[in-house]
Design a protein around this motif. Sequence first.
Motif, PDB file in Angstrom:
ATOM      1  N   THR A  35      23.583  54.000 -40.766  1.00 51.51           N
ATOM      2  CA  THR A  35      24.393  55.056 -41.370  1.00 51.51           C
ATOM      3  C   THR A  35      24.269  56.342 -40.579  1.00 51.51           C
ATOM      4  O   THR A  35      23.195  56.649 -40.055  1.00 51.51           O
ATOM      5  N   ALA A  49      29.193  58.052 -42.495  1.00 49.06           N
ATOM      6  CA  ALA A  49      29.723  56.691 -42.357  1.00 49.06           C
ATOM      7  C   ALA A  49      28.568  55.708 -42.352  1.00 49.06           C
ATOM      8  O   ALA A  49      27.469  56.026 -41.908  1.00 49.06           O
ATOM      9  N   THR A  50      28.858  54.491 -42.818  1.00 51.73           N
ATOM     10  CA  THR A  50      27.848  53.456 -42.861  1.00 51.73           C
ATOM     11  C   THR A  50      28.442  52.118 -42.454  1.00 51.73           C
ATOM     12  O   THR A  50      29.647  51.883 -42.632  1.00 51.73           O
ATOM     13  N   ILE A  51      27.607  51.255 -41.906  1.00 50.47           N
ATOM     14  CA  ILE A  51      28.024  49.908 -41.541  1.00 50.47           C
ATOM     15  C   ILE A  51      26.916  48.946 -41.946  1.00 50.47           C
ATOM     16  O   ILE A  51      25.746  49.165 -41.654  1.00 50.47           O
ATOM     17  N   THR A  58      32.247  48.548 -43.611  1.00 47.06           N
ATOM     18  CA  THR A  58      32.089  49.976 -43.369  1.00 47.06           C
ATOM     19  C   THR A  58      32.537  50.806 -44.564  1.00 47.06           C
ATOM     20  O   THR A  58      33.335  50.356 -45.403  1.00 47.06           O
ATOM     21  N   TYR A  60      33.239  55.278 -45.445  1.00 44.72           N
ATOM     22  CA  TYR A  60      33.302  56.608 -44.858  1.00 44.72           C
ATOM     23  C   TYR A  60      33.388  57.681 -45.934  1.00 44.72           C
ATOM     24  O   TYR A  60      33.933  57.454 -47.014  1.00 44.72           O
ATOM     25  N   THR A  69      35.183  56.461 -36.720  1.00 45.15           N
ATOM     26  CA  THR A  69      34.994  55.011 -36.798  1.00 45.15           C
ATOM     27  C   THR A  69      33.554  54.678 -36.443  1.00 45.15           C
ATOM     28  O   THR A  69      33.064  55.076 -35.379  1.00 45.15           O
ATOM     29  N   ILE A  70      32.898  53.942 -37.336  1.00 42.37           N
ATOM     30  CA  ILE A  70      31.542  53.487 -37.066  1.00 42.37           C
ATOM     31  C   ILE A  70      31.600  52.035 -36.617  1.00 42.37           C
ATOM     32  O   ILE A  70      32.406  51.255 -37.118  1.00 42.37           O
ATOM     33  N   SER A  71      30.754  51.693 -35.668  1.00 44.38           N
ATOM     34  CA  SER A  71      30.686  50.314 -35.189  1.00 44.38           C
ATOM     35  C   SER A  71      29.264  50.028 -34.741  1.00 44.38           C
ATOM     36  O   SER A  71      28.457  50.950 -34.578  1.00 44.38           O
TER      37      SER A  71
END
Length: 122
Positions: A35, A49-51, A58, A60, A69-71
């Motif tokens: 995160t 943001a978290t993944i 994901t 946001y 954008t989280i990746s």
Amino acid sequence: QVQLVESGGGLVQVGDSLRLSCAASTRTFSRYTMTWFRQAPGKEREFVATISWSVGSTDYADSVKGRFTISRDDAKKTVYLQMNSLKPEDTAVYYCAAAIGGTTYWGSYAYWGQGTQVTVSS
């Protein structure tokens, strides 16, 4: 013990883009929820943001939806935050955090990076 090292911050203009990276030391990186949080001067730390682990779902904060954008790349043990259309209100220190079963609440994270400064100038 998980060590996290962020990079990629800097000074940009309104509308510019930046990509933050967070490299982890643990061999079990793929099991961690990763995160990004941020903290502006005089303000509380806030979720960005978290993944999740495994399927990589994901979530946001409303303030960054459609722009950030989280990746993650589990082979490289790295999580990214692509930030587009940056605004002055995005100015903050950005932190990545790791937890098994982490949520959007900063208190659920035991492992933190040192932070990277993002400054958006108008």
